[in-house]
Write an enzyme that holds these catalytic residues in place. Sequence first.
Site, mmCIF file in Angstrom:
data_model
loop_
_atom_site.group_PDB
_atom_site.id
_atom_site.type_symbol
_atom_site.label_atom_id
_atom_site.label_comp_id
_atom_site.label_asym_id
_atom_site.label_seq_id
_atom_site.Cartn_x
_atom_site.Cartn_y
_atom_site.Cartn_z
ATOM 1 N N ARG A 1 47.119 53.660 41.890
ATOM 2 C CA ARG A 1 46.768 53.328 43.280
ATOM 3 C C ARG A 1 45.386 53.871 43.639
ATOM 4 O O ARG A 1 44.620 53.229 44.362
ATOM 5 C CB ARG A 1 47.817 53.857 44.260
ATOM 6 C CG ARG A 1 49.139 53.139 44.164
ATOM 7 C CD ARG A 1 48.999 51.670 44.570
ATOM 8 N NE ARG A 1 50.270 50.994 44.435
ATOM 9 C CZ ARG A 1 50.471 49.900 43.712
ATOM 10 N NH1 ARG A 1 49.486 49.343 43.061
ATOM 11 N NH2 ARG A 1 51.656 49.350 43.646
ATOM 12 N N GLU B 1 43.089 51.568 42.087
ATOM 13 C CA GLU B 1 43.075 50.348 42.891
ATOM 14 C C GLU B 1 42.197 50.530 44.138
ATOM 15 O O GLU B 1 41.439 49.624 44.504
ATOM 16 C CB GLU B 1 44.503 50.007 43.311
ATOM 17 C CG GLU B 1 44.620 48.752 44.134
ATOM 18 C CD GLU B 1 46.056 48.462 44.557
ATOM 19 O OE1 GLU B 1 46.408 47.288 44.603
ATOM 20 O OE2 GLU B 1 46.808 49.419 44.852
ATOM 21 N N SER C 1 27.606 63.225 44.964
ATOM 22 C CA SER C 1 27.793 64.128 43.845
ATOM 23 C C SER C 1 29.261 64.471 43.647
ATOM 24 O O SER C 1 30.004 64.679 44.603
ATOM 25 C CB SER C 1 27.011 65.428 44.083
ATOM 26 O OG SER C 1 27.295 66.369 43.076
#
Length: 146
Positions: free
Chosen positions: A87, A90, A113
């Site tokens: 997830r 995703e 960063s």
Amino acid sequence: MDKLAMTDALMAAKLAKGLSWETIGSDLNMSPVWVASACLGMNSAPAEKAKAIAEYLEVGPEVATALEVYPTKVWDQAVPTDPLIYRLYEVVGVYGDTLKQVIQEKFGDGIMSAIDFSMEVDKIEDPKGDRVLLTLNGKFLPYKSW
């Protein structure tokens, strides 16, 4: 001792003691996210922090030494199959370009960063289902022209 053996020793000690990352971080006055990352071999620990973690978890000095070693940050480049990690993958896949556009509109051409960086994981209680709040806080690094 290599990072894999170090992680095995630390995870076994954590499990045997019934500890959470939150408890370890709180007791050691360190970020639980950073402690977990170091114990999983993805960050090196300064000597004093490595010693504190090793003593707290009652593992040997070879574990503290391994905690200090600079890691090679490599992960499996395949699409992850663990549902939680997938997830997050995703989220980056769906919103990565959006985040890039919004960050660059606000800051200019550059990156966030992951070296000068902190992260927090919080739980937000909600009657419709508890929520996960991830806070990623990274320094903006502009690209330079030469």
